[in-house]
Write an enzyme that holds these catalytic residues in place. Sequence first.
Site, short mmCIF file in Angstrom:
data_model
loop_
_atom_site.label_atom_id
_atom_site.label_comp_id
_atom_site.label_asym_id
_atom_site.label_seq_id
_atom_site.Cartn_x
_atom_site.Cartn_y
_atom_site.Cartn_z
N LYS A 82 48.62 53.68 44.93
CA LYS A 82 47.87 53.42 45.65
C LYS A 82 47.68 52.13 46.42
O LYS A 82 47.41 50.77 45.87
CB LYS A 82 46.59 53.94 45.15
CG LYS A 82 44.98 54.12 45.99
CD LYS A 82 44.31 52.61 47.46
CE LYS A 82 43.90 51.98 46.33
NZ LYS A 82 44.55 51.09 47.68
N CYS B 11 48.85 35.47 42.06
CA CYS B 11 47.97 35.47 41.21
C CYS B 11 48.58 34.21 39.96
O CYS B 11 48.06 33.23 38.86
CB CYS B 11 47.41 36.10 40.56
SG CYS B 11 49.13 37.04 40.44
N PHE C 44 43.00 31.15 45.64
CA PHE C 44 43.73 32.50 47.25
C PHE C 44 44.29 31.53 48.17
O PHE C 44 44.26 31.54 49.43
CB PHE C 44 43.61 33.00 46.44
CG PHE C 44 44.31 34.54 45.96
CD1 PHE C 44 44.94 34.13 44.67
CD2 PHE C 44 45.03 35.52 46.90
CE1 PHE C 44 45.63 34.93 44.34
CE2 PHE C 44 45.97 36.15 46.09
CZ PHE C 44 45.96 36.37 45.03
N GLU D 279 46.83 43.00 35.70
CA GLU D 279 47.53 41.73 36.24
C GLU D 279 46.56 41.58 36.83
O GLU D 279 46.40 41.88 37.82
CB GLU D 279 49.06 42.35 37.13
CG GLU D 279 49.36 40.92 36.20
CD GLU D 279 49.00 40.28 37.35
OE1 GLU D 279 47.83 39.08 37.36
OE2 GLU D 279 50.30 39.85 38.65
N GLU E 19 39.67 31.29 41.26
CA GLU E 19 41.11 31.43 42.09
C GLU E 19 40.34 30.80 43.82
O GLU E 19 39.67 32.11 44.41
CB GLU E 19 41.43 32.57 42.38
CG GLU E 19 42.81 33.01 41.91
CD GLU E 19 43.28 34.46 41.25
OE1 GLU E 19 42.75 35.20 41.92
OE2 GLU E 19 44.44 34.49 41.21
#
Length: 530
Positions: free
Chosen positions: A226, A335, A434, A301, A432
């Site tokens: 997916k 990440c 990002f 993860e 995070e």
Amino acid sequence: MITTSLARSLIHRTTSFHLHQHSSFSHSYSLRCYSRKMSTETESIVARLKRSGLFQTKGLIGGKWTDAYDGRTIEVNNPANGDVVASVACMGEKETKDAISSAYDAFSHWSKLTTTDRSNRLRNWYNLLIEHKEELGQLITLEQGKPLKEAIGEVTYGASFIEFYAEEGKRVYGDIIPSTLSDRRLFVLKQPVGVVAAITPWNFPLAMITRKVGPALACGCTVIIKPSELTPLTALAASELALQSGIPPGVLNVVMGDATKIGTSLLESPQVRKITFTGSTAVGKKLMVGAAETVKKVSLELGGNAPCVVFDDADLEVALKGTLATKFRNTGQTCVCANRILVQEGIYEKFTQALTNAVQNLKVGDGFSDGVVQGPLINEAAVQKVDSFVQDAVSKGAKVLLGGKRHSLGFTFYEPTVIGDIKNEMLIARQEVFGPVAPVIRFKTEEEAIQIANDTNAGLAAYIFTNSIKRSWRVSEALEYGIVGVNEGLVSTEVAPFGGFKQSGLGREGSKYGLDEYLEIKYVCMGNMG
Ligand code: ADP
């Protein structure tokens, strides 16, 4: 990945699928704000990719390219300019159930092939991925935005997992255990877990798939992928190459579209024996809860909050190169990207100045343009989140040394940014980022650095820069992280285990350990052997 509730609410306010039925159905919310028809440049790239046969837009169920049963589609955009590059099948529950049945049926045959047979097919797949690395790289840049050179690098990296596990699958050894009774013989066999569901993110549209599918197929599992609804084209192209490489129908299936419906169907099915996920901590937790009902094996993860610690005794050049590599790779959207740069007070001014100078030279632009090293962010929600973190830090006393705002290129471009005087309590250091923002924290002692580095729920990657061997060991051991880079900013490789402590996840990907995630251990006791 994205973890905050703030980010979630931003996403929900601004994110949109364009869902279309054949006619004029428009339950739409837009994944990217700047959605528009294709420009001539994008058209020519898409036309080239279509000629290569790798521009697939349907799902893959039981070896057949399949439309959504109700004909719905979802648009895929180029984040650099908002161009709609494709409309792909928008699937849900029914298609997922059929994909599960196909994978379940295919398991009995695939798992019984010899490892050599499976290995040869995986090796063919690897060869095809490498042969088509330019086209796959173009697809990645088109739907994800990263610079083409980096995208082609992802193909090489992604393909390496298929090559590695084509070989490693031959080494799924069991054990013979010395018996406690003379007439008994005790064996341990390792067997494939069964049907695997692999749910993957948009930041590495190929590598996050191959890292899961490689070991799963090598040990005899069958898979339903997916991919992210933002980047399905790369997954579909890679699956087309898998079919060409002799991986039989049903062994690898792809469903995409409505994430919640697909996710729920995968979780509820007792035939799916394993969920492997890379993505946000919030979604990972939901999947873990959902998997409990049927007690599936789970690998996660999830998000990181990587500290990058530069000690006074570091080699400045090495530290700078490593920090730039870990912070600005994929425009800060990994990440394992440094999320907090901790610099010891003796080197703080010199290092932040050198970092600012270097970041100033990073060329920003469309990933297809020459020399560009920083692409756009994935969508509008991502830009708003990054900017809100920067604003929050500034309002609490941090100092912008470079950037700190949207780029003049518009769309989802953000200026490469360096911010000093960050405190670990600020949002930017808790969540995070990002994005291409380097928040710098000043520290005095090694103990303080370790305390700040570990003061987070995440525990994926950490980096330290020092010329002291003793300190390298000491700090590596003290860091509560699954991965530690010492004087190195790029640590990912197919031969080493990748995964996190604490809320960064469960399980490991890559290396010999990556296979265990797809295997059951069976103990066989043979009695009356006397
Ligand atoms: P990000 O915040 O980086 O986009 P997500 O965790 O939202 O990360 O997405 C990672 C993957 O998880 C994508 O393939 C996405 O479609 C999928 N996903 C999101 N929500 C769900 C859900 N409820 N069930 C299953 N998959 C989901």
